[in-house]
Design a protein around this motif. Structure first.
Motif, PDB file in Angstrom:
ATOM      1  N   SER A 129      17.760 -48.447  54.751  1.00 43.86           N
ATOM      2  CA  SER A 129      18.612 -47.679  55.012  1.00 43.86           C
ATOM      3  C   SER A 129      18.488 -46.433  53.557  1.00 43.86           C
ATOM      4  O   SER A 129      17.997 -46.574  52.650  1.00 43.86           O
ATOM      5  N   ALA A 130      19.422 -45.404  54.045  1.00 38.50           N
ATOM      6  CA  ALA A 130      19.352 -44.338  52.545  1.00 38.50           C
ATOM      7  C   ALA A 130      21.211 -43.715  52.269  1.00 38.50           C
ATOM      8  O   ALA A 130      21.832 -44.253  53.160  1.00 38.50           O
ATOM      9  N   ALA A 150      22.833 -35.836  42.897  1.00 40.76           N
ATOM     10  CA  ALA A 150      24.004 -37.482  42.701  1.00 40.76           C
ATOM     11  C   ALA A 150      24.058 -37.721  44.338  1.00 40.76           C
ATOM     12  O   ALA A 150      24.019 -37.577  45.517  1.00 40.76           O
ATOM     13  N   ILE A 151      24.568 -38.670  44.621  1.00 39.70           N
ATOM     14  CA  ILE A 151      24.893 -39.464  45.325  1.00 39.70           C
ATOM     15  C   ILE A 151      26.150 -39.333  45.927  1.00 39.70           C
ATOM     16  O   ILE A 151      27.467 -39.327  45.073  1.00 39.70           O
ATOM     17  N   ILE A 152      26.835 -38.835  47.264  1.00 41.35           N
ATOM     18  CA  ILE A 152      27.896 -38.450  48.195  1.00 41.35           C
ATOM     19  C   ILE A 152      28.964 -40.407  48.384  1.00 41.35           C
ATOM     20  O   ILE A 152      28.244 -40.570  48.470  1.00 41.35           O
ATOM     21  N   THR A 153      29.883 -39.799  47.419  1.00 37.68           N
ATOM     22  CA  THR A 153      30.641 -40.926  48.352  1.00 37.68           C
ATOM     23  C   THR A 153      31.745 -41.036  48.453  1.00 37.68           C
ATOM     24  O   THR A 153      32.154 -39.193  49.052  1.00 37.68           O
ATOM     25  N   ALA A 169      28.022 -42.467  51.157  1.00 37.58           N
ATOM     26  CA  ALA A 169      28.077 -42.585  52.385  1.00 37.58           C
ATOM     27  C   ALA A 169      26.563 -42.829  52.671  1.00 37.58           C
ATOM     28  O   ALA A 169      25.294 -42.306  52.298  1.00 37.58           O
ATOM     29  N   PHE A 170      26.244 -43.769  53.889  1.00 31.30           N
ATOM     30  CA  PHE A 170      25.062 -44.303  53.910  1.00 31.30           C
ATOM     31  C   PHE A 170      24.656 -43.122  55.320  1.00 31.30           C
ATOM     32  O   PHE A 170      25.551 -42.807  56.418  1.00 31.30           O
ATOM     33  N   LEU A 171      23.541 -43.620  55.249  1.00 32.71           N
ATOM     34  CA  LEU A 171      22.661 -42.173  56.721  1.00 32.71           C
ATOM     35  C   LEU A 171      21.497 -43.126  57.583  1.00 32.71           C
ATOM     36  O   LEU A 171      20.840 -43.829  57.263  1.00 32.71           O
ATOM     37  N   VAL A 193      29.076 -37.061  59.419  1.00 35.88           N
ATOM     38  CA  VAL A 193      27.780 -38.819  59.047  1.00 35.88           C
ATOM     39  C   VAL A 193      29.225 -39.014  58.251  1.00 35.88           C
ATOM     40  O   VAL A 193      28.980 -40.294  58.122  1.00 35.88           O
ATOM     41  N   PHE A 194      30.446 -38.579  57.542  1.00 40.69           N
ATOM     42  CA  PHE A 194      31.259 -39.590  56.776  1.00 40.69           C
ATOM     43  C   PHE A 194      31.962 -40.474  58.199  1.00 40.69           C
ATOM     44  O   PHE A 194      31.995 -41.801  57.336  1.00 40.69           O
ATOM     45  N   GLU A 195      32.207 -39.673  58.818  1.00 37.87           N
ATOM     46  CA  GLU A 195      33.116 -40.370  59.244  1.00 37.87           C
ATOM     47  C   GLU A 195      32.139 -41.376  60.672  1.00 37.87           C
ATOM     48  O   GLU A 195      32.656 -42.679  60.629  1.00 37.87           O
ATOM     49  N   LYS A 196      30.951 -40.701  60.639  1.00 39.93           N
ATOM     50  CA  LYS A 196      29.963 -42.297  61.054  1.00 39.93           C
ATOM     51  C   LYS A 196      30.086 -43.313  60.422  1.00 39.93           C
ATOM     52  O   LYS A 196      29.632 -44.366  61.221  1.00 39.93           O
ATOM     53  N   ASN A 197      30.276 -43.244  59.257  1.00 37.46           N
ATOM     54  CA  ASN A 197      30.142 -44.119  58.429  1.00 37.46           C
ATOM     55  C   ASN A 197      31.382 -45.316  58.921  1.00 37.46           C
ATOM     56  O   ASN A 197      30.943 -46.460  58.387  1.00 37.46           O
ATOM     57  N   ARG A 198      32.289 -45.122  58.715  1.00 40.71           N
ATOM     58  CA  ARG A 198      33.403 -45.526  59.601  1.00 40.71           C
ATOM     59  C   ARG A 198      33.018 -46.940  60.686  1.00 40.71           C
ATOM     60  O   ARG A 198      33.197 -48.222  60.237  1.00 40.71           O
ATOM     61  N   GLU A 199      31.156 -46.796  61.048  1.00 40.38           N
ATOM     62  CA  GLU A 199      31.484 -47.625  62.119  1.00 40.38           C
ATOM     63  C   GLU A 199      30.130 -48.468  61.655  1.00 40.38           C
ATOM     64  O   GLU A 199      29.539 -49.557  62.097  1.00 40.38           O
TER      65      GLU A 199
END
Length: 229
Positions: A129-130, A150-153, A169-171, A193-199
């Motif tokens: 993952s990334a 920078a890593i996005i939170t 935020a996982f991709l 993409v950030f919303e998808k992290n809910r899943e």
DNA sequence: CCAGACGTTGTT
DNA sequence: GTCTGG
DNA sequence: CCAGACGTTGTT
DNA sequence: GTCTGG
């Protein structure tokens, strides 16, 4: 937030997993892989898109291109997803310099009174993952340039909120191509993409306090550990 | 207009 | 307390 | 993120 | 570079 993370695969394995090659103009020799305890300031592996997927190195802690010195008093190791488009330091990188930070999982310290208990948190589905990242390039006088990242939170998921309220935020593999394609900028699509992290299904467990020291870098870092005193 | 800042997190 | 190094 | 260092002067 | 404050 995300102030420490792990990559458990070798560079050779990652090339296969991500279908990426080493960039011709980036020297990866200072990127240590695998690495089970990566701290801010380290040279880390990022994935960019230049017609093909390419691996490059970047220093963790964003140094904006306009900085006078190649460091900031308080390194920008994270960037809040909610403010990417607005903050002066982030807006240009968000539009034109997005990347994926190769990472299997991250560490978070839960505070219990005076005690800090470290946990390892990772995406359960998928192999490699990334995290979503943004980078910038700083140029000094001579030929010296520094690529930094920078890593996005985002808000932490309910399952991990008891540890901490922010997470990287996982991709997913499907999101990577869209995120790292800097030829176009579609704010809504990117933010989805950030919303998808809910899943994203996360798993987590307590780890040894030995990881507190960045010098401790063994597979044991990410293994489940019992309560310590 | 120019000058000056530009960040996140957690804690108070 | 605050900065640097990892 | 956490751990660990943090200073000058003069003398050896 | 780009935004905010004066």
């Amino acid at each position: 937030m995300c102030g420490r993370f792990a990559v458990k695969s070798s560079l050779e394995q990652l090339k296969k997993d991500f279908g990426a090659e080493e960039s011709e103009n980036s020297d990866l020799s200072s990127v240590s892989l695998p690495s089970f305890n990566i701290a801010p300031g380290s040279d880390i592996l990022i994935l960019v898109f230049e017609g093909l997927r390419k691996f490059k190195k970047a220093k963790w802690g964003l140094v904006p291109s306009w900085s006078k010195e190649p460091k900031t008093p308080y390194s920008m190791i994270n960037a809040r997803a909610e403010s990417l488009a607005e903050k002066p330091s982030f807006s240009l990188p968000f539009r034109k310099r997005r990347c994926a930070v190769i990472a299997d999982g991250y560490f978070e310290w839960k505070k219990e009174g005076k005690e800090k208990i470290p946990y390892y948190i990772y995406a359960k589905n998928g192999k490699s993952s990334a995290f979503a990242g943004i980078f910038d390039i700083w140029s000094g006088e001579d030929e010296k340039t520094i690529m930094s990242v920078a890593i996005i939170t985002i808000e932490a998921q309910n399952e991990t909120r008891f540890i901490h309220n922010r997470m990287p935020a996982f991709l997913g593999q499907k999101d990577i191509d869209m995120w790292i394609d800097n030829s176009s900028y579609n704010r809504e699509a990117l933010e989805s993409v950030f919303e998808k992290n809910r899943e994203t299904t996360l798993a987590f467990h307590r780890v040894t306090k030995k990881i507190n020291s960045p010098a401790f870098n063994l597979p044991e870092c990410i293994e489940p550990a019992e309560k310590e005193n």
